[in-house]
Write a protein that holds these residues in place. Sequence first.
Motif, PDB file in Angstrom:
ATOM      1  N   THR A  40       0.851  -1.187   0.000  1.00  0.00           N
ATOM      2  CA  THR A  40       0.000   0.000   0.000  1.00  0.00           C
ATOM      3  C   THR A  40       0.888   1.240   0.000  1.00  0.00           C
ATOM      4  OG1 THR A  40      -1.714  -1.192   1.205  1.00  0.00           O
ATOM      5  CG2 THR A  40      -1.840   1.216   1.232  1.00  0.00           C
ATOM      6  N   TYR A  41       0.574   2.165  -0.904  1.00  0.00           N
ATOM      7  CA  TYR A  41       1.374   3.369  -1.096  1.00  0.00           C
ATOM      8  C   TYR A  41       0.525   4.612  -0.884  1.00  0.00           C
ATOM      9  CZ  TYR A  41       4.928   0.425  -3.219  1.00  0.00           C
ATOM     10  OH  TYR A  41       5.886  -0.532  -3.433  1.00  0.00           O
ATOM     11  N   SER A  42       1.147   5.649  -0.315  1.00  0.00           N
ATOM     12  CA  SER A  42       0.556   6.981  -0.240  1.00  0.00           C
ATOM     13  C   SER A  42       1.152   7.809  -1.364  1.00  0.00           C
ATOM     14  CB  SER A  42       0.889   7.663   1.096  1.00  0.00           C
ATOM     15  OG  SER A  42       0.246   6.995   2.150  1.00  0.00           O
ATOM     16  N   HIS A  67      -7.272   1.974  -6.052  1.00  0.00           N
ATOM     17  CA  HIS A  67      -7.113   3.355  -5.603  1.00  0.00           C
ATOM     18  C   HIS A  67      -8.203   3.692  -4.591  1.00  0.00           C
ATOM     19  CE1 HIS A  67      -8.060   7.759  -6.446  1.00  0.00           C
ATOM     20  NE2 HIS A  67      -6.909   7.773  -5.824  1.00  0.00           N
ATOM     21  N   SER A  68      -7.817   4.394  -3.533  1.00  0.00           N
ATOM     22  CA  SER A  68      -8.806   4.943  -2.595  1.00  0.00           C
ATOM     23  C   SER A  68      -8.402   6.374  -2.289  1.00  0.00           C
ATOM     24  CB  SER A  68      -8.880   4.119  -1.312  1.00  0.00           C
ATOM     25  OG  SER A  68      -7.672   4.182  -0.600  1.00  0.00           O
ATOM     26  N   GLU A  69      -9.406   7.169  -1.969  1.00  0.00           N
ATOM     27  CA  GLU A  69      -9.188   8.582  -1.710  1.00  0.00           C
ATOM     28  C   GLU A  69      -9.746   8.925  -0.346  1.00  0.00           C
ATOM     29  OE1 GLU A  69      -9.341  12.090  -4.992  1.00  0.00           O
ATOM     30  OE2 GLU A  69     -11.135  10.932  -4.664  1.00  0.00           O
ATOM     31  N   PHE A  70      -8.941   9.532   0.509  1.00  0.00           N
ATOM     32  CA  PHE A  70      -9.356   9.976   1.834  1.00  0.00           C
ATOM     33  C   PHE A  70     -10.121   8.903   2.606  1.00  0.00           C
ATOM     34  CE2 PHE A  70      -8.844  13.948  -0.559  1.00  0.00           C
ATOM     35  CZ  PHE A  70      -7.886  14.558   0.249  1.00  0.00           C
ATOM     36  N   GLY A  71      -9.599   7.660   2.591  1.00  0.00           N
ATOM     37  CA  GLY A  71     -10.156   6.592   3.399  1.00  0.00           C
ATOM     38  C   GLY A  71     -11.334   5.858   2.797  1.00  0.00           C
ATOM     39  N   ASN A  72     -11.812   6.243   1.618  1.00  0.00           N
ATOM     40  CA  ASN A  72     -12.899   5.502   0.975  1.00  0.00           C
ATOM     41  C   ASN A  72     -12.403   4.134   0.556  1.00  0.00           C
ATOM     42  OD1 ASN A  72     -14.676   7.660   1.220  1.00  0.00           O
ATOM     43  ND2 ASN A  72     -14.032   8.545  -0.723  1.00  0.00           N
ATOM     44  N   ALA A  73     -13.326   3.214   0.300  1.00  0.00           N
ATOM     45  CA  ALA A  73     -12.965   1.854  -0.106  1.00  0.00           C
ATOM     46  C   ALA A  73     -12.161   1.879  -1.406  1.00  0.00           C
ATOM     47  CB  ALA A  73     -14.223   1.015  -0.285  1.00  0.00           C
ATOM     48  N   ALA A  74     -11.185   0.998  -1.487  1.00  0.00           N
ATOM     49  CA  ALA A  74     -10.344   0.912  -2.687  1.00  0.00           C
ATOM     50  C   ALA A  74     -11.151   0.358  -3.852  1.00  0.00           C
ATOM     51  CB  ALA A  74      -9.126   0.030  -2.414  1.00  0.00           C
TER      52      ALA A  74
END
Length: 177
Positions: A40-42, A67-74
């Motif tokens: 997992t990468y930021s 991909h996930s954004e601001f904690g939403n499900a990938a």
Amino acid sequence: MKPINALLSATLALLLTGCWTSEAPLMPDAAMDKPSLSGTYSRFEGEVFTGDRYVVSLEGNELMVEHSEFGNAAKPAYTITFDALVDDLYLAQIVNANGKMEAYRLFRINDDGNEAYDMDFDCGDPETALPGVESDGTDCQFSNYDSLKSAAMARAAEYSDKGSGTKIVSRFERILD
């Protein structure tokens, strides 16, 4: 306020850069390499965390990216294949979850895969002089892999020698294995 300005500047710079693409993916299976990217990468633009997280897993010769954004499900986002060029530089072929060719980029990946840099190319005279390359003045459209690889090798050499020829778009930092 500074992080927002930096993010807006980085986004604007991305929109103004050229793009390398093709009608369909061109990278042959024989050219595909497997850099040590998984986990997992930021994502960062400059020093600013974008809120994006990417889960990367190897399936055959392809890296599957969610991909996930601001904690939403990938969500499935991309399939990326790599061709090793020189040193720690790779040509990346990025295909979206629907199988549509998105772009070619240069990635610099450190040996252990803990950090990767996504770099974008210009589309200029060196590329448009190659056979099978068309340009609208900003973007390059490639029709064969030989020309694409030649152009990428030239940009990689330019980057390795002078630190130029590409623009760093994003930095990816592994946070989980």
